[in-house]
Design a protein around this motif. Structure first.
Motif, mmCIF file in Angstrom:
data_model
loop_
_atom_site.group_PDB
_atom_site.id
_atom_site.type_symbol
_atom_site.label_atom_id
_atom_site.label_comp_id
_atom_site.label_asym_id
_atom_site.label_seq_id
_atom_site.Cartn_x
_atom_site.Cartn_y
_atom_site.Cartn_z
ATOM 1 N N ILE A 14 0.851 -1.186 0.000
ATOM 2 C CA ILE A 14 0.000 0.000 0.000
ATOM 3 C C ILE A 14 0.889 1.240 0.000
ATOM 4 N N GLU A 15 0.604 2.125 -0.932
ATOM 5 C CA GLU A 15 1.345 3.393 -0.991
ATOM 6 C C GLU A 15 0.371 4.521 -0.665
ATOM 7 N N TYR A 16 0.713 5.289 0.343
ATOM 8 C CA TYR A 16 -0.110 6.420 0.747
ATOM 9 C C TYR A 16 0.403 7.688 0.081
ATOM 10 N N ILE A 17 -0.532 8.540 -0.335
ATOM 11 C CA ILE A 17 -0.159 9.802 -0.956
ATOM 12 C C ILE A 17 -0.878 10.946 -0.246
ATOM 13 N N LYS A 18 -0.241 12.088 -0.253
ATOM 14 C CA LYS A 18 -0.791 13.274 0.398
ATOM 15 C C LYS A 18 -1.643 14.078 -0.586
ATOM 16 N N SER A 32 -13.426 20.009 -3.616
ATOM 17 C CA SER A 32 -14.139 18.980 -4.375
ATOM 18 C C SER A 32 -13.777 17.581 -3.908
ATOM 19 N N ILE A 33 -12.510 17.369 -3.602
ATOM 20 C CA ILE A 33 -12.071 16.051 -3.120
ATOM 21 C C ILE A 33 -12.812 15.685 -1.841
ATOM 22 N N TYR A 34 -12.819 16.597 -0.883
ATOM 23 C CA TYR A 34 -13.481 16.306 0.390
ATOM 24 C C TYR A 34 -14.993 16.193 0.216
ATOM 25 N N ARG A 35 -15.583 17.054 -0.588
ATOM 26 C CA ARG A 35 -17.028 17.010 -0.820
ATOM 27 C C ARG A 35 -17.431 15.693 -1.475
ATOM 28 N N MET A 36 -16.680 15.279 -2.484
ATOM 29 C CA MET A 36 -16.996 14.040 -3.177
ATOM 30 C C MET A 36 -16.750 12.815 -2.292
ATOM 31 N N ALA A 37 -15.738 12.866 -1.440
ATOM 32 C CA ALA A 37 -15.465 11.755 -0.525
ATOM 33 C C ALA A 37 -16.616 11.566 0.457
ATOM 34 N N VAL A 38 -17.145 12.664 0.980
ATOM 35 C CA VAL A 38 -18.281 12.597 1.902
ATOM 36 C C VAL A 38 -19.501 12.012 1.195
ATOM 37 N N GLN A 45 -9.968 9.504 2.627
ATOM 38 C CA GLN A 45 -8.629 9.515 3.166
ATOM 39 C C GLN A 45 -8.545 8.581 4.371
ATOM 40 N N ARG A 46 -7.315 8.183 4.692
ATOM 41 C CA ARG A 46 -7.056 7.341 5.854
ATOM 42 C C ARG A 46 -6.329 8.170 6.899
ATOM 43 N N LYS A 47 -6.685 7.991 8.137
ATOM 44 C CA LYS A 47 -6.023 8.702 9.222
ATOM 45 C C LYS A 47 -4.719 7.975 9.548
ATOM 46 N N LEU A 48 -3.613 8.685 9.453
ATOM 47 C CA LEU A 48 -2.305 8.102 9.722
ATOM 48 C C LEU A 48 -1.791 8.469 11.108
ATOM 49 N N GLY A 49 -2.298 9.531 11.646
ATOM 50 C CA GLY A 49 -1.869 10.000 12.959
ATOM 51 C C GLY A 49 -2.865 11.015 13.469
ATOM 52 N N VAL A 50 -2.503 11.690 14.534
ATOM 53 C CA VAL A 50 -3.404 12.659 15.144
ATOM 54 C C VAL A 50 -3.784 13.764 14.159
ATOM 55 N N ALA A 54 -3.897 10.599 4.629
ATOM 56 C CA ALA A 54 -3.376 10.323 3.289
ATOM 57 C C ALA A 54 -4.383 9.427 2.574
ATOM 58 N N TRP A 55 -4.208 9.303 1.287
ATOM 59 C CA TRP A 55 -5.064 8.462 0.465
ATOM 60 C C TRP A 55 -4.248 7.286 -0.036
ATOM 61 N N VAL A 56 -4.920 6.190 -0.344
ATOM 62 C CA VAL A 56 -4.266 5.030 -0.945
ATOM 63 C C VAL A 56 -4.151 5.313 -2.433
ATOM 64 N N ARG A 57 -2.913 5.322 -2.930
ATOM 65 C CA ARG A 57 -2.663 5.670 -4.336
ATOM 66 C C ARG A 57 -3.497 4.814 -5.284
ATOM 67 N N ALA A 58 -3.554 3.515 -5.065
ATOM 68 C CA ALA A 58 -4.286 2.622 -5.972
ATOM 69 C C ALA A 58 -5.763 2.995 -6.053
ATOM 70 N N GLU A 59 -6.358 3.417 -4.933
ATOM 71 C CA GLU A 59 -7.771 3.795 -4.942
ATOM 72 C C GLU A 59 -8.003 5.066 -5.751
ATOM 73 N N VAL A 60 -7.112 6.039 -5.598
ATOM 74 C CA VAL A 60 -7.242 7.297 -6.336
ATOM 75 C C VAL A 60 -7.019 7.054 -7.831
ATOM 76 N N GLU A 61 -6.015 6.267 -8.155
ATOM 77 C CA GLU A 61 -5.756 5.965 -9.566
ATOM 78 C C GLU A 61 -6.893 5.153 -10.182
ATOM 79 N N GLN A 62 -7.482 4.235 -9.415
ATOM 80 C CA GLN A 62 -8.618 3.466 -9.906
ATOM 81 C C GLN A 62 -9.811 4.383 -10.161
ATOM 82 N N TRP A 63 -10.036 5.348 -9.261
ATOM 83 C CA TRP A 63 -11.118 6.318 -9.453
ATOM 84 C C TRP A 63 -10.893 7.090 -10.755
#
Length: 80
Positions: A14-18, A32-38, A45-50, A54-63
């Motif tokens: 899994i590769e995470y991207i910012k 738009s990214i946040y609105r469409m994700a909701v 996005q995935r929570k990596l810390g407090v 980040a997002w999973v690159r494969a999921e964004v590329e698949q989209w």
């Protein structure tokens, strides 16, 4: 078939991207990214810390690929 081993192997790759990279791949603005994700129309996005997400690159590329296959451009019509 050993599905546990397959899942472990996939998890290691899994590769995470910012956000800047997500914007580059998708062609969307931050809003738009946040609105469409909701709305369920874009990978969440995935929570990596407090304070880190980040997002999973494969999921964004698949989209992005699915938008192209569907005859849509990955870039949303919006004013930036």
């Amino acid at each position: 078939m050993n599905t546990a081993r397959t899942d472990e192997q996939q998890a290691k790759h899994i590769e995470y991207i910012k956000l800047p990279e997500v914007r580059k791949i998708s062609g969307l603005s931050t809003t738009s990214i946040y609105r469409m994700a909701v709305a369920g129309d874009f990978p969440k996005q995935r929570k990596l810390g407090v304070k880190a997400v980040a997002w999973v690159r494969a999921e964004v590329e698949q989209w992005a690929a699915s938008r192209t296959v569907a005859g849509q451009t990955p870039v949303a019509t919006e004013s930036k």
